[in-house]
Design a protein around this motif. Structure first.
Motif, PDB file in Angstrom:
ATOM      1  N   GLU A 119     -17.090  -5.070 -10.921  1.00  0.00           N
ATOM      2  CA  GLU A 119     -17.470  -4.139 -12.300  1.00  0.00           C
ATOM      3  C   GLU A 119     -16.950  -4.148 -13.145  1.00  0.00           C
ATOM      4  O   GLU A 119     -15.649  -3.819 -12.643  1.00  0.00           O
ATOM      5  N   ARG A 121     -15.516  -1.283 -14.844  1.00  0.00           N
ATOM      6  CA  ARG A 121     -14.395  -0.475 -14.746  1.00  0.00           C
ATOM      7  C   ARG A 121     -13.452  -0.998 -14.163  1.00  0.00           C
ATOM      8  O   ARG A 121     -12.579  -0.785 -14.665  1.00  0.00           O
ATOM      9  N   TYR A 122     -13.581  -0.721 -12.911  1.00  0.00           N
ATOM     10  CA  TYR A 122     -12.357  -0.276 -11.717  1.00  0.00           C
ATOM     11  C   TYR A 122     -12.250  -2.106 -12.001  1.00  0.00           C
ATOM     12  O   TYR A 122     -11.305  -1.939 -10.198  1.00  0.00           O
ATOM     13  N   TRP A 123     -12.946  -3.181 -11.523  1.00  0.00           N
ATOM     14  CA  TRP A 123     -12.968  -4.472 -11.436  1.00  0.00           C
ATOM     15  C   TRP A 123     -12.701  -4.724  -9.880  1.00  0.00           C
ATOM     16  O   TRP A 123     -12.101  -5.494  -9.886  1.00  0.00           O
ATOM     17  N   ASP A 126     -18.844  -5.759  -7.335  1.00  0.00           N
ATOM     18  CA  ASP A 126     -19.920  -5.133  -7.613  1.00  0.00           C
ATOM     19  C   ASP A 126     -20.990  -4.729  -6.477  1.00  0.00           C
ATOM     20  O   ASP A 126     -21.708  -5.763  -6.282  1.00  0.00           O
ATOM     21  N   THR A 300      -7.434  -1.877 -23.812  1.00  0.00           N
ATOM     22  CA  THR A 300      -7.504  -1.068 -22.925  1.00  0.00           C
ATOM     23  C   THR A 300      -6.711  -0.791 -21.853  1.00  0.00           C
ATOM     24  O   THR A 300      -6.624  -2.088 -21.425  1.00  0.00           O
ATOM     25  N   TRP A 302      -5.882  -0.179 -17.229  1.00  0.00           N
ATOM     26  CA  TRP A 302      -7.119   0.206 -16.472  1.00  0.00           C
ATOM     27  C   TRP A 302      -5.864   1.762 -16.440  1.00  0.00           C
ATOM     28  O   TRP A 302      -5.587   1.597 -16.035  1.00  0.00           O
ATOM     29  N   ARG A 303      -7.394   2.332 -15.537  1.00  0.00           N
ATOM     30  CA  ARG A 303      -7.198   3.592 -15.083  1.00  0.00           C
ATOM     31  C   ARG A 303      -7.895   3.466 -13.595  1.00  0.00           C
ATOM     32  O   ARG A 303      -8.346   2.678 -12.824  1.00  0.00           O
ATOM     33  N   SER A 305     -10.065   4.981 -10.983  1.00  0.00           N
ATOM     34  CA  SER A 305     -11.935   5.490 -10.380  1.00  0.00           C
ATOM     35  C   SER A 305     -11.650   7.491  -9.953  1.00  0.00           C
ATOM     36  O   SER A 305     -10.355   7.549  -9.357  1.00  0.00           O
TER      37      SER A 305
END
Ligand SMILES: *Cc1c(COP(=O)(O)O)cnc(C)c1O
Length: 401
Positions: A119, A121-123, A126, A300, A302-303, A305
């Protein structure tokens, strides 16, 4: 800053001033003291007090009833698949964006990977694609889930906590229950990570750790499986010690493996576990620093969740609109003495797993080109981190000019 000109000069003359590795072991007198104790007591092989202590401490840390220490993370995955009952010709859903070991382990047991995309957003694996595959592409026949395209039984899901960020485990647990699949977590990069406040590795039937030299804690080389299942833990001990039924008569009940960790390695592991929180805190601080220092840079960062506490095993940035790949940039940073790397070749592209089925959205392919992993060792100093950021910025200017 004068270093600017120095390092350009050094780069031109092929002698980088710095040597900043990506992720290296961090050992010291504590490890040395326990190793000396092994030598003094002659417990250097696969039996010994440090093996027992290491297993007990890992299980307690993760909040599970059993840890079985083994020779590598890959051996842990192989053992986990065998003990979870994955059979030859079965299929296992696995992340496509990961180091290759889990897919190889699936093949060791004669099963086949079905690669699931990440996915964005957080890799992580999925969940929606996984559900869509199970719901739409498989049929329920005689109590088994059969992949319509291949006619093979789907028997397990193997999510990887990529870069130490927990995969979204709760909906995967639900899917596994709904379809009677085993759930095996690859937590090789995630010792110290939490999902909804709980240590990773608890929710699955079995979870796997790695203590390779570049991981969160190391034993030089090693791994472990974590489980709450007593039968599975016994079976794991049995097959990793050559499936020996009678140690005097040398009777073996099945084809086993020599996969045990040595007391020497476990001693190093015990000393490392004392520093686990500190190692994770350092890696998280690096990620936080890169995030702030590069906030105005075209990438970007990486953050995490909201339900995750990540180890940030490797800090990573997604390059945006730079017109060059992470691999190109990694090559150029190498001339400045900075070791960085892209993620992995997505496994659906790997020659080693040619022909495997894949459920794709394009995210892993994009991230494989655009994500750069940055130096993240616990002992990385603030000065060296700043140098990494400075050189990244210089690369942007050089390309813009
Ligand atoms: C490192 C790693 C492994 C393999 O561990 P080894 O100890 O090197 O065999 C497995 N899975 C993932 C995701 C890893 O990063």
């Amino acid at each position: 800053m004068s270093t600017t000109y120095e390092s350009v000069g050094n780069a031109l003359h092929g002698a980088p001033k710095e040597n900043i590795p990506l992720s290296i072991p961090c050992v010291g007198p504590e490890e040395e003291a326990l190793l000396r104790d092994c030598v003094a007591t002659n417990f250097i092989s696969t039996v010994g007090p440090y093996v027992d202590a290491f297993e007990r401490r890992l299980a307690d840390y993760a909040g599970v009833s059993h840890a079985v220490a083994v020779a590598s993370g890959t051996a842990a995955l192989h053992t986990a698949l065998l003990c979870a009952g994955v059979k030859p010709n079965d299929e296992v859903l696995v992340s496509t964006l990961t180091f290759i070991a889990p897919a190889n382990a699936i093949r060791y047991v004669g099963a086949h990977p079905v690669f699931i995309d990440a996915e964005p957003r957080y890799w992580q694996m999925d969940v929606e694609l996984s559900a869509a595959f199970l719901n739409v592409c498989c049929d329920w026949r005689g109590g088994e889930l059969i992949n319509r395209a291949t006619g093979r039984r789907v028997s397990a899901i193997l999510p990887v906590h990529v870069l130490g960020h927990p995969a979204d485990i709760a909906p995967l647990v639900e899917l596994a229950q709904k379809y009677n699949l085993r759930l095996i977590e690859d937590a090789a990069e995630a010792l110290g990570a939490k999902y909804r406040g709980e240590s990773v590795g608890k929710a699955a039937d079995v979870a796997c750790l790695s203590f390779n030299g570049n991981k969160i804690v190391t034993t030089g080389g090693g791994g472990a499986i974590l489980t709450n299942n007593d039968v599975l833990a016994d079976q794991a001990r049995y097959i990793t010690t050559q499936a020996k039924d009678d140690s005097l008569a040398y009777v073996h009940g099945s084809v086993g493996y020599n996969y045990r960790l040595t007391n020497l390695q476990a001693a190093v592991g015990c000393a490392q576990l004392d520093k686990l929180e500190q190692f994770v805190a350092s890696r998280r601080a690096h990620a936080e620093y890169y995030c702030q220092a590069l906030s105005d840079w075209p990438c970007t960062v990486w953050r995490e969740s909201p339900n995750a506490f990540a180890t940030h095993w490797l800090s990573a940035i997604e390059l945006s609109g730079r017109g060059e790949t992470a691999l190109d940039l990694a090559h150029r940073l190498k001339t400045r003495g900075i070791e960085t790397r892209p993620l992995w070749q997505p496994l659906h592209r790997s020659p080693a797993h040619r022909g495997a089925q894949a459920v794709l959205s394009g995210v892993a392919d994009r991230l494989a080109d655009s994500v750069l992993c940055l130096p993240s060792s616990p002992q990385l100093t603030a000065e060296k981190r700043a140098y990494v950021v400075q050189e990244l910025r210089r690369e942007t200017l050089a390309r813009a000019a």
